[in-house]
Design a protein around this motif. Sequence first.
Motif, PDB file in Angstrom:
ATOM      1  N   ALA A  25       3.965  11.197  -0.875  1.00  0.00           N
ATOM      2  CA  ALA A  25       3.252   9.868  -1.051  1.00  0.00           C
ATOM      3  C   ALA A  25       4.495   8.762  -1.168  1.00  0.00           C
ATOM      4  O   ALA A  25       4.844   9.341  -2.287  1.00  0.00           O
ATOM      5  CB  ALA A  25       1.916  10.045  -1.871  1.00  0.00           C
ATOM      6  N   LEU A  26       4.301   7.820  -0.907  1.00  0.00           N
ATOM      7  CA  LEU A  26       5.260   6.655  -1.170  1.00  0.00           C
ATOM      8  C   LEU A  26       4.765   5.306  -1.309  1.00  0.00           C
ATOM      9  O   LEU A  26       3.816   5.163  -0.672  1.00  0.00           O
ATOM     10  CB  LEU A  26       6.384   7.063  -0.367  1.00  0.00           C
ATOM     11  CG  LEU A  26       6.364   6.385   1.097  1.00  0.00           C
ATOM     12  CD1 LEU A  26       7.654   5.400   1.542  1.00  0.00           C
ATOM     13  CD2 LEU A  26       6.360   7.659   2.041  1.00  0.00           C
ATOM     14  N   GLN A  27       5.432   4.422  -2.010  1.00  0.00           N
ATOM     15  CA  GLN A  27       5.381   3.081  -1.803  1.00  0.00           C
ATOM     16  C   GLN A  27       6.674   2.359  -2.007  1.00  0.00           C
ATOM     17  O   GLN A  27       7.355   2.852  -2.846  1.00  0.00           O
ATOM     18  CB  GLN A  27       4.264   2.532  -2.863  1.00  0.00           C
ATOM     19  CG  GLN A  27       4.238   1.066  -2.917  1.00  0.00           C
ATOM     20  CD  GLN A  27       3.607   0.473  -4.086  1.00  0.00           C
ATOM     21  OE1 GLN A  27       3.723   1.284  -5.308  1.00  0.00           O
ATOM     22  NE2 GLN A  27       3.000  -0.547  -3.992  1.00  0.00           N
ATOM     23  N   ALA A  28       6.931   1.257  -1.167  1.00  0.00           N
ATOM     24  CA  ALA A  28       7.971   0.573  -1.496  1.00  0.00           C
ATOM     25  C   ALA A  28       8.114   0.165  -2.741  1.00  0.00           C
ATOM     26  O   ALA A  28       7.343  -0.394  -3.556  1.00  0.00           O
ATOM     27  CB  ALA A  28       8.153  -0.693  -0.550  1.00  0.00           C
ATOM     28  N   LEU A  43       0.823  -1.172   0.041  1.00  0.00           N
ATOM     29  CA  LEU A  43      -0.066  -0.073   0.046  1.00  0.00           C
ATOM     30  C   LEU A  43       1.014   1.248   0.144  1.00  0.00           C
ATOM     31  O   LEU A  43       2.154   1.242   0.383  1.00  0.00           O
ATOM     32  CB  LEU A  43      -0.827   0.113   1.344  1.00  0.00           C
ATOM     33  CG  LEU A  43      -1.879  -1.121   1.288  1.00  0.00           C
ATOM     34  CD1 LEU A  43      -2.388  -1.084   2.504  1.00  0.00           C
ATOM     35  CD2 LEU A  43      -2.749  -1.329   0.225  1.00  0.00           C
ATOM     36  N   ILE A  44       0.323   2.353  -0.457  1.00  0.00           N
ATOM     37  CA  ILE A  44       0.982   3.557  -0.227  1.00  0.00           C
ATOM     38  C   ILE A  44       0.931   4.173   1.099  1.00  0.00           C
ATOM     39  O   ILE A  44      -0.188   4.011   1.911  1.00  0.00           O
ATOM     40  CB  ILE A  44       0.492   4.490  -1.389  1.00  0.00           C
ATOM     41  CG1 ILE A  44      -0.909   5.174  -0.952  1.00  0.00           C
ATOM     42  CG2 ILE A  44       0.804   4.018  -2.656  1.00  0.00           C
ATOM     43  CD1 ILE A  44      -1.178   6.298  -2.289  1.00  0.00           C
ATOM     44  N   ALA A  45       1.741   5.244   1.541  1.00  0.00           N
ATOM     45  CA  ALA A  45       1.578   5.889   2.679  1.00  0.00           C
ATOM     46  C   ALA A  45       2.386   7.313   2.709  1.00  0.00           C
ATOM     47  O   ALA A  45       2.609   7.781   1.562  1.00  0.00           O
ATOM     48  CB  ALA A  45       2.655   5.130   3.797  1.00  0.00           C
ATOM     49  N   ILE A  46       1.987   8.193   3.411  1.00  0.00           N
ATOM     50  CA  ILE A  46       2.612   9.578   3.502  1.00  0.00           C
ATOM     51  C   ILE A  46       3.320   9.909   4.348  1.00  0.00           C
ATOM     52  O   ILE A  46       3.288   9.659   5.740  1.00  0.00           O
ATOM     53  CB  ILE A  46       1.152  10.325   3.229  1.00  0.00           C
ATOM     54  CG1 ILE A  46       0.298  10.254   2.186  1.00  0.00           C
ATOM     55  CG2 ILE A  46       1.603  12.034   3.601  1.00  0.00           C
ATOM     56  CD1 ILE A  46      -1.058  10.943   2.371  1.00  0.00           C
TER      57      ILE A  46
END
Length: 191
Positions: free
Chosen positions: A40-43, A28-31
């Motif tokens: 906003a990022l995703q591994a 999932l994405i996170a902030i």
Amino acid sequence: MSISEPDTKETHLLRRVDRVIGDLRRGLIAIIEGDSGALALQAAETASAASLAQLAAVGRGKLSLALTRRRAAALGLASMPSEPRGSSVLALPRDTQPHFIHTLADPGAAVAGLGVAAPDGDRLVDAAIELVKLTRLLPAAVIVPLTAAAAKRVAKSEDVLSVAADDVFAYETDAAHSMAIVSEARVPLAE
């Protein structure tokens, strides 16, 4: 019977970061929020076509790949760092495929001839790399810049967890300080 933790600022920080780590592990994405805005990022390791489309929509198409400076140097995108920390940012074209991102992030993959430079990342990018390292995935993240207002809107409308950059940097120290002895025993050792 339940074991209760003391309700402190430290335990709130640990829970927040732990939840974001769990989301990133699940793809999932996170902030990450900081003084200069948000990301906003995703591994990178968990990037898929659907998640890249979601990130591109959130960030109005401005996808970038955050890498450690050491990995960027290995790819020929930056000079070799003099210290172990630091990050670099590589702007990604709109049609970037997940496989290409996985290859760039993978230290075992050889990539040659990119012919571009990756500028150094700022504190937010460093926090993104640190957060992905905490997930125990490859230290690279697909990122999009957000304003503080956009970050709050995305967190609410997309049901995305957010965490402060300062909390990410404090996580390991606070986790170590929260450890407590839970049992003790003598262990007989035979000679």
